[in-house]
Design an enzyme around this catalytic site. Structure first.
Site, PDB file in Angstrom:
ATOM      1  N   TYR A 142       0.558  -1.047  -0.145  1.00 59.33           N
ATOM      2  CA  TYR A 142       0.112   0.169   0.171  1.00 59.33           C
ATOM      3  C   TYR A 142       0.781   1.254   0.203  1.00 59.33           C
ATOM      4  CZ  TYR A 142      -4.527  -1.903   1.078  1.00 59.33           C
ATOM      5  OH  TYR A 142      -5.577  -2.838   0.506  1.00 59.33           O
ATOM      6  N   ASP A 149     -12.234  -9.281   4.691  1.00 66.26           N
ATOM      7  CA  ASP A 149     -13.292  -9.032   3.875  1.00 66.26           C
ATOM      8  C   ASP A 149     -14.120 -10.841   3.625  1.00 66.26           C
ATOM      9  OD1 ASP A 149     -13.410  -6.630   3.342  1.00 66.26           O
ATOM     10  OD2 ASP A 149     -13.640  -6.441   0.771  1.00 66.26           O
TER      11      ASP A 149
HETATM   12  C1  IPM Z   1     -10.818  -1.103   4.312  1.00 73.83           C
HETATM   13  C2  IPM Z   1     -10.632  -0.385   2.466  1.00 73.83           C
HETATM   14  C3  IPM Z   1      -9.778   0.265   2.467  1.00 73.83           C
HETATM   15  C4  IPM Z   1      -7.989  -0.428   1.722  1.00 73.83           C
HETATM   16  C5  IPM Z   1      -9.728   1.098   1.027  1.00 73.83           C
HETATM   17  C6  IPM Z   1     -10.800   1.755   0.970  1.00 73.83           C
HETATM   18  C7  IPM Z   1      -8.218   2.159   0.833  1.00 73.83           C
HETATM   19  O1  IPM Z   1     -11.073  -1.720   1.980  1.00 73.83           O
HETATM   20  O2  IPM Z   1     -10.405  -0.358   5.161  1.00 73.83           O
HETATM   21  O3  IPM Z   1     -10.176  -2.113   3.966  1.00 73.83           O
HETATM   22  O4  IPM Z   1      -8.068  -0.673   1.592  1.00 73.83           O
HETATM   23  O5  IPM Z   1      -7.617  -0.586   3.767  1.00 73.83           O
HETATM   24 MN    MN Z   2     -10.972  -3.617   2.719  1.00 76.74          MN
END
Ligand code: IPM
Ligand code: MN
Length: 352
Positions: A142, A249
């Site tokens: 990231y 997720d």
């Molecule tokens: C999360 C979200 C964020 C991430 C995005 C919106 C940048 O998906 O908080 O998991 O990837 O970290």
């Molecule tokens: Mn996420």
């Protein structure tokens, strides 16, 4: 006690779900004799529209001066469909995480007895699941160098970790494991990635400091599979930023709705609390979004930022009661009566 809480509603359904968490937190504060001063500030697309920047300096100052941050959601489809957009709401979230030093993202996954049938997974597989991901949040792919070369025909995102970054996250993992069932799983891809080998080597070296913790090392692809097969075999899992994004997720499916899962992001100073779901633009303004993930994030705030477990428990109890009594939004209504976002919030606040 008196608290100043930065309130970052953000985009999409963010403001609606945040309103409910505020109501419930105020009700808890009243019941237990605390005083909360909310400090609203702009983030995301809302901030881009107002001041051209998704995480303005004024917002950072408000957060840095507060006792905790309560956050809604960030993101807007007008940016998703425009890969050439120079400023994106998500950049605000990443900048905020980095500037506030929020390196550890705590994402619990648990099941609610009254909702066990809601999960697409078989009841006998998920019953009793109570696991926590600790996702590293300010490093890895990231935040590594990224860009294009060869006149835009080649793109790259570098994944970089330092030993110190791994250590501070792993330390939180070991400490959390000590308060739970003393099982820690380090999720990596050490058969392929050099950064993963650094993770594994670092965590292995820390094992001797926590002799009671039973540590396992598993590859991320295998965890992705086992997580939905035998989720209740896991307890605390530590992992790097992108793996944690994806696996959390996936894990939210276990509980039955993404609208239920809270999270905390901790650093050395301040902590931020937010639902794991996104801005759900299709539902914006419709009063249908599930506020429970945000309300439960407020519970985590009382418990971890303010060290007030009873206040947190009061919120968790009223959430369980609303689920048991069917005071729920349409995602959980199962064809029965669906309440609005605001009505669920009102009910929770009234029943604290
Ligand atoms: C999360 C979200 C964020 C991430 C995005 C919106 C940048 O998906 O908080 O998991 O990837 O970290
Ligand atoms: Mn996420």
């Amino acid at each position: 006690m008196k608290f100043n809480i930065a309130l970052l509603a953000g985009d999409g359904i963010g403001p609606e779900v945040i309103d409910q968490a505020v109501k419930v937190s105020d009700a808890v504060a009243k019941k237990f004799g605390h005083e909360i001063t909310w400090k609203p500030a702009l983030t995301g697309a809302a901030a881009i529209d107002a001041v051209g920047e998704p995480y303005p300096d004024e917002t950072h100052d408000v957060c840095a001066a507060s006792d905790a941050v309560l956050f809604g959601a960030i993101g807007h489809p007008r940016f998703d469909n425009d890969p050439s957009a120079k400023v994106r709401p998500e950049q605000g979230l990443l900048k905020m995480r980095k500037k506030l030093g929020l390196f550890a993202n705590v994402r619990p996954t648990f099941t609610f007895p009254s909702l066990i049938e809601k999960s697409p997974l078989k009841k006998e597989r998920i019953e009793g699941t109570d696991l926590v991901f600790l996702r590293e949040l300010t490093g890895g792919i990231y935040f590594g160098e990224k860009g294009r070369r060869d006149e835009g025909e080649t793109a790259y995102d570098n994944c970089v970790y330092t030993r110190a970054e791994v250590q501070r996250l792993a330390k939180k993992g070991f400490e959390l494991a000590m308060t739970r069932s003393k099982k820690l799983c380090c999720v990596d891809k050490a058969n392929v990635l050099e950064t993963s080998r650094l993770w594994r080597e670092t965590v292995q070296a820390m094992e001797k400091d926590y002799p009671e913790v039973e540590v396992s090392y598993e590859f991320v692809d295998a965890v992705a599979m086992r997580l939905v097969q035998w989720p209740n075999s896991y307890d605390v899992l530590i992992t790097e930023n992108l793996f944690g994004d994806i696996l959390t997720d996936e894990a939210s499916v276990i509980s039955g709705s993404m609208g239920l899962m809270p999270s905390a992001s901790m650093g050395s100073d301040i902590a931020l609390f937010e639902p794991i779901h996104g801005s759900y633009p299709q539902a914006t303004g419709l009063n249908i979004a599930n506020p429970l993930a945000t309300v439960l994030s407020a519970a985590m705030m009382f418990e971890t930022a303010f060290n007030l477990p009873e206040e947190g428990a009061a919120i968790r109890d009223v959430v369980n009661k609303s689920l048991a009594e069917g005071v729920v939004t349409e995602d959980l209504a199962n064809g029965g009566k669906a309440y609005g976002t605001k009505e669920v919030g009102d009910w929770l606040a009234a029943n604290i």
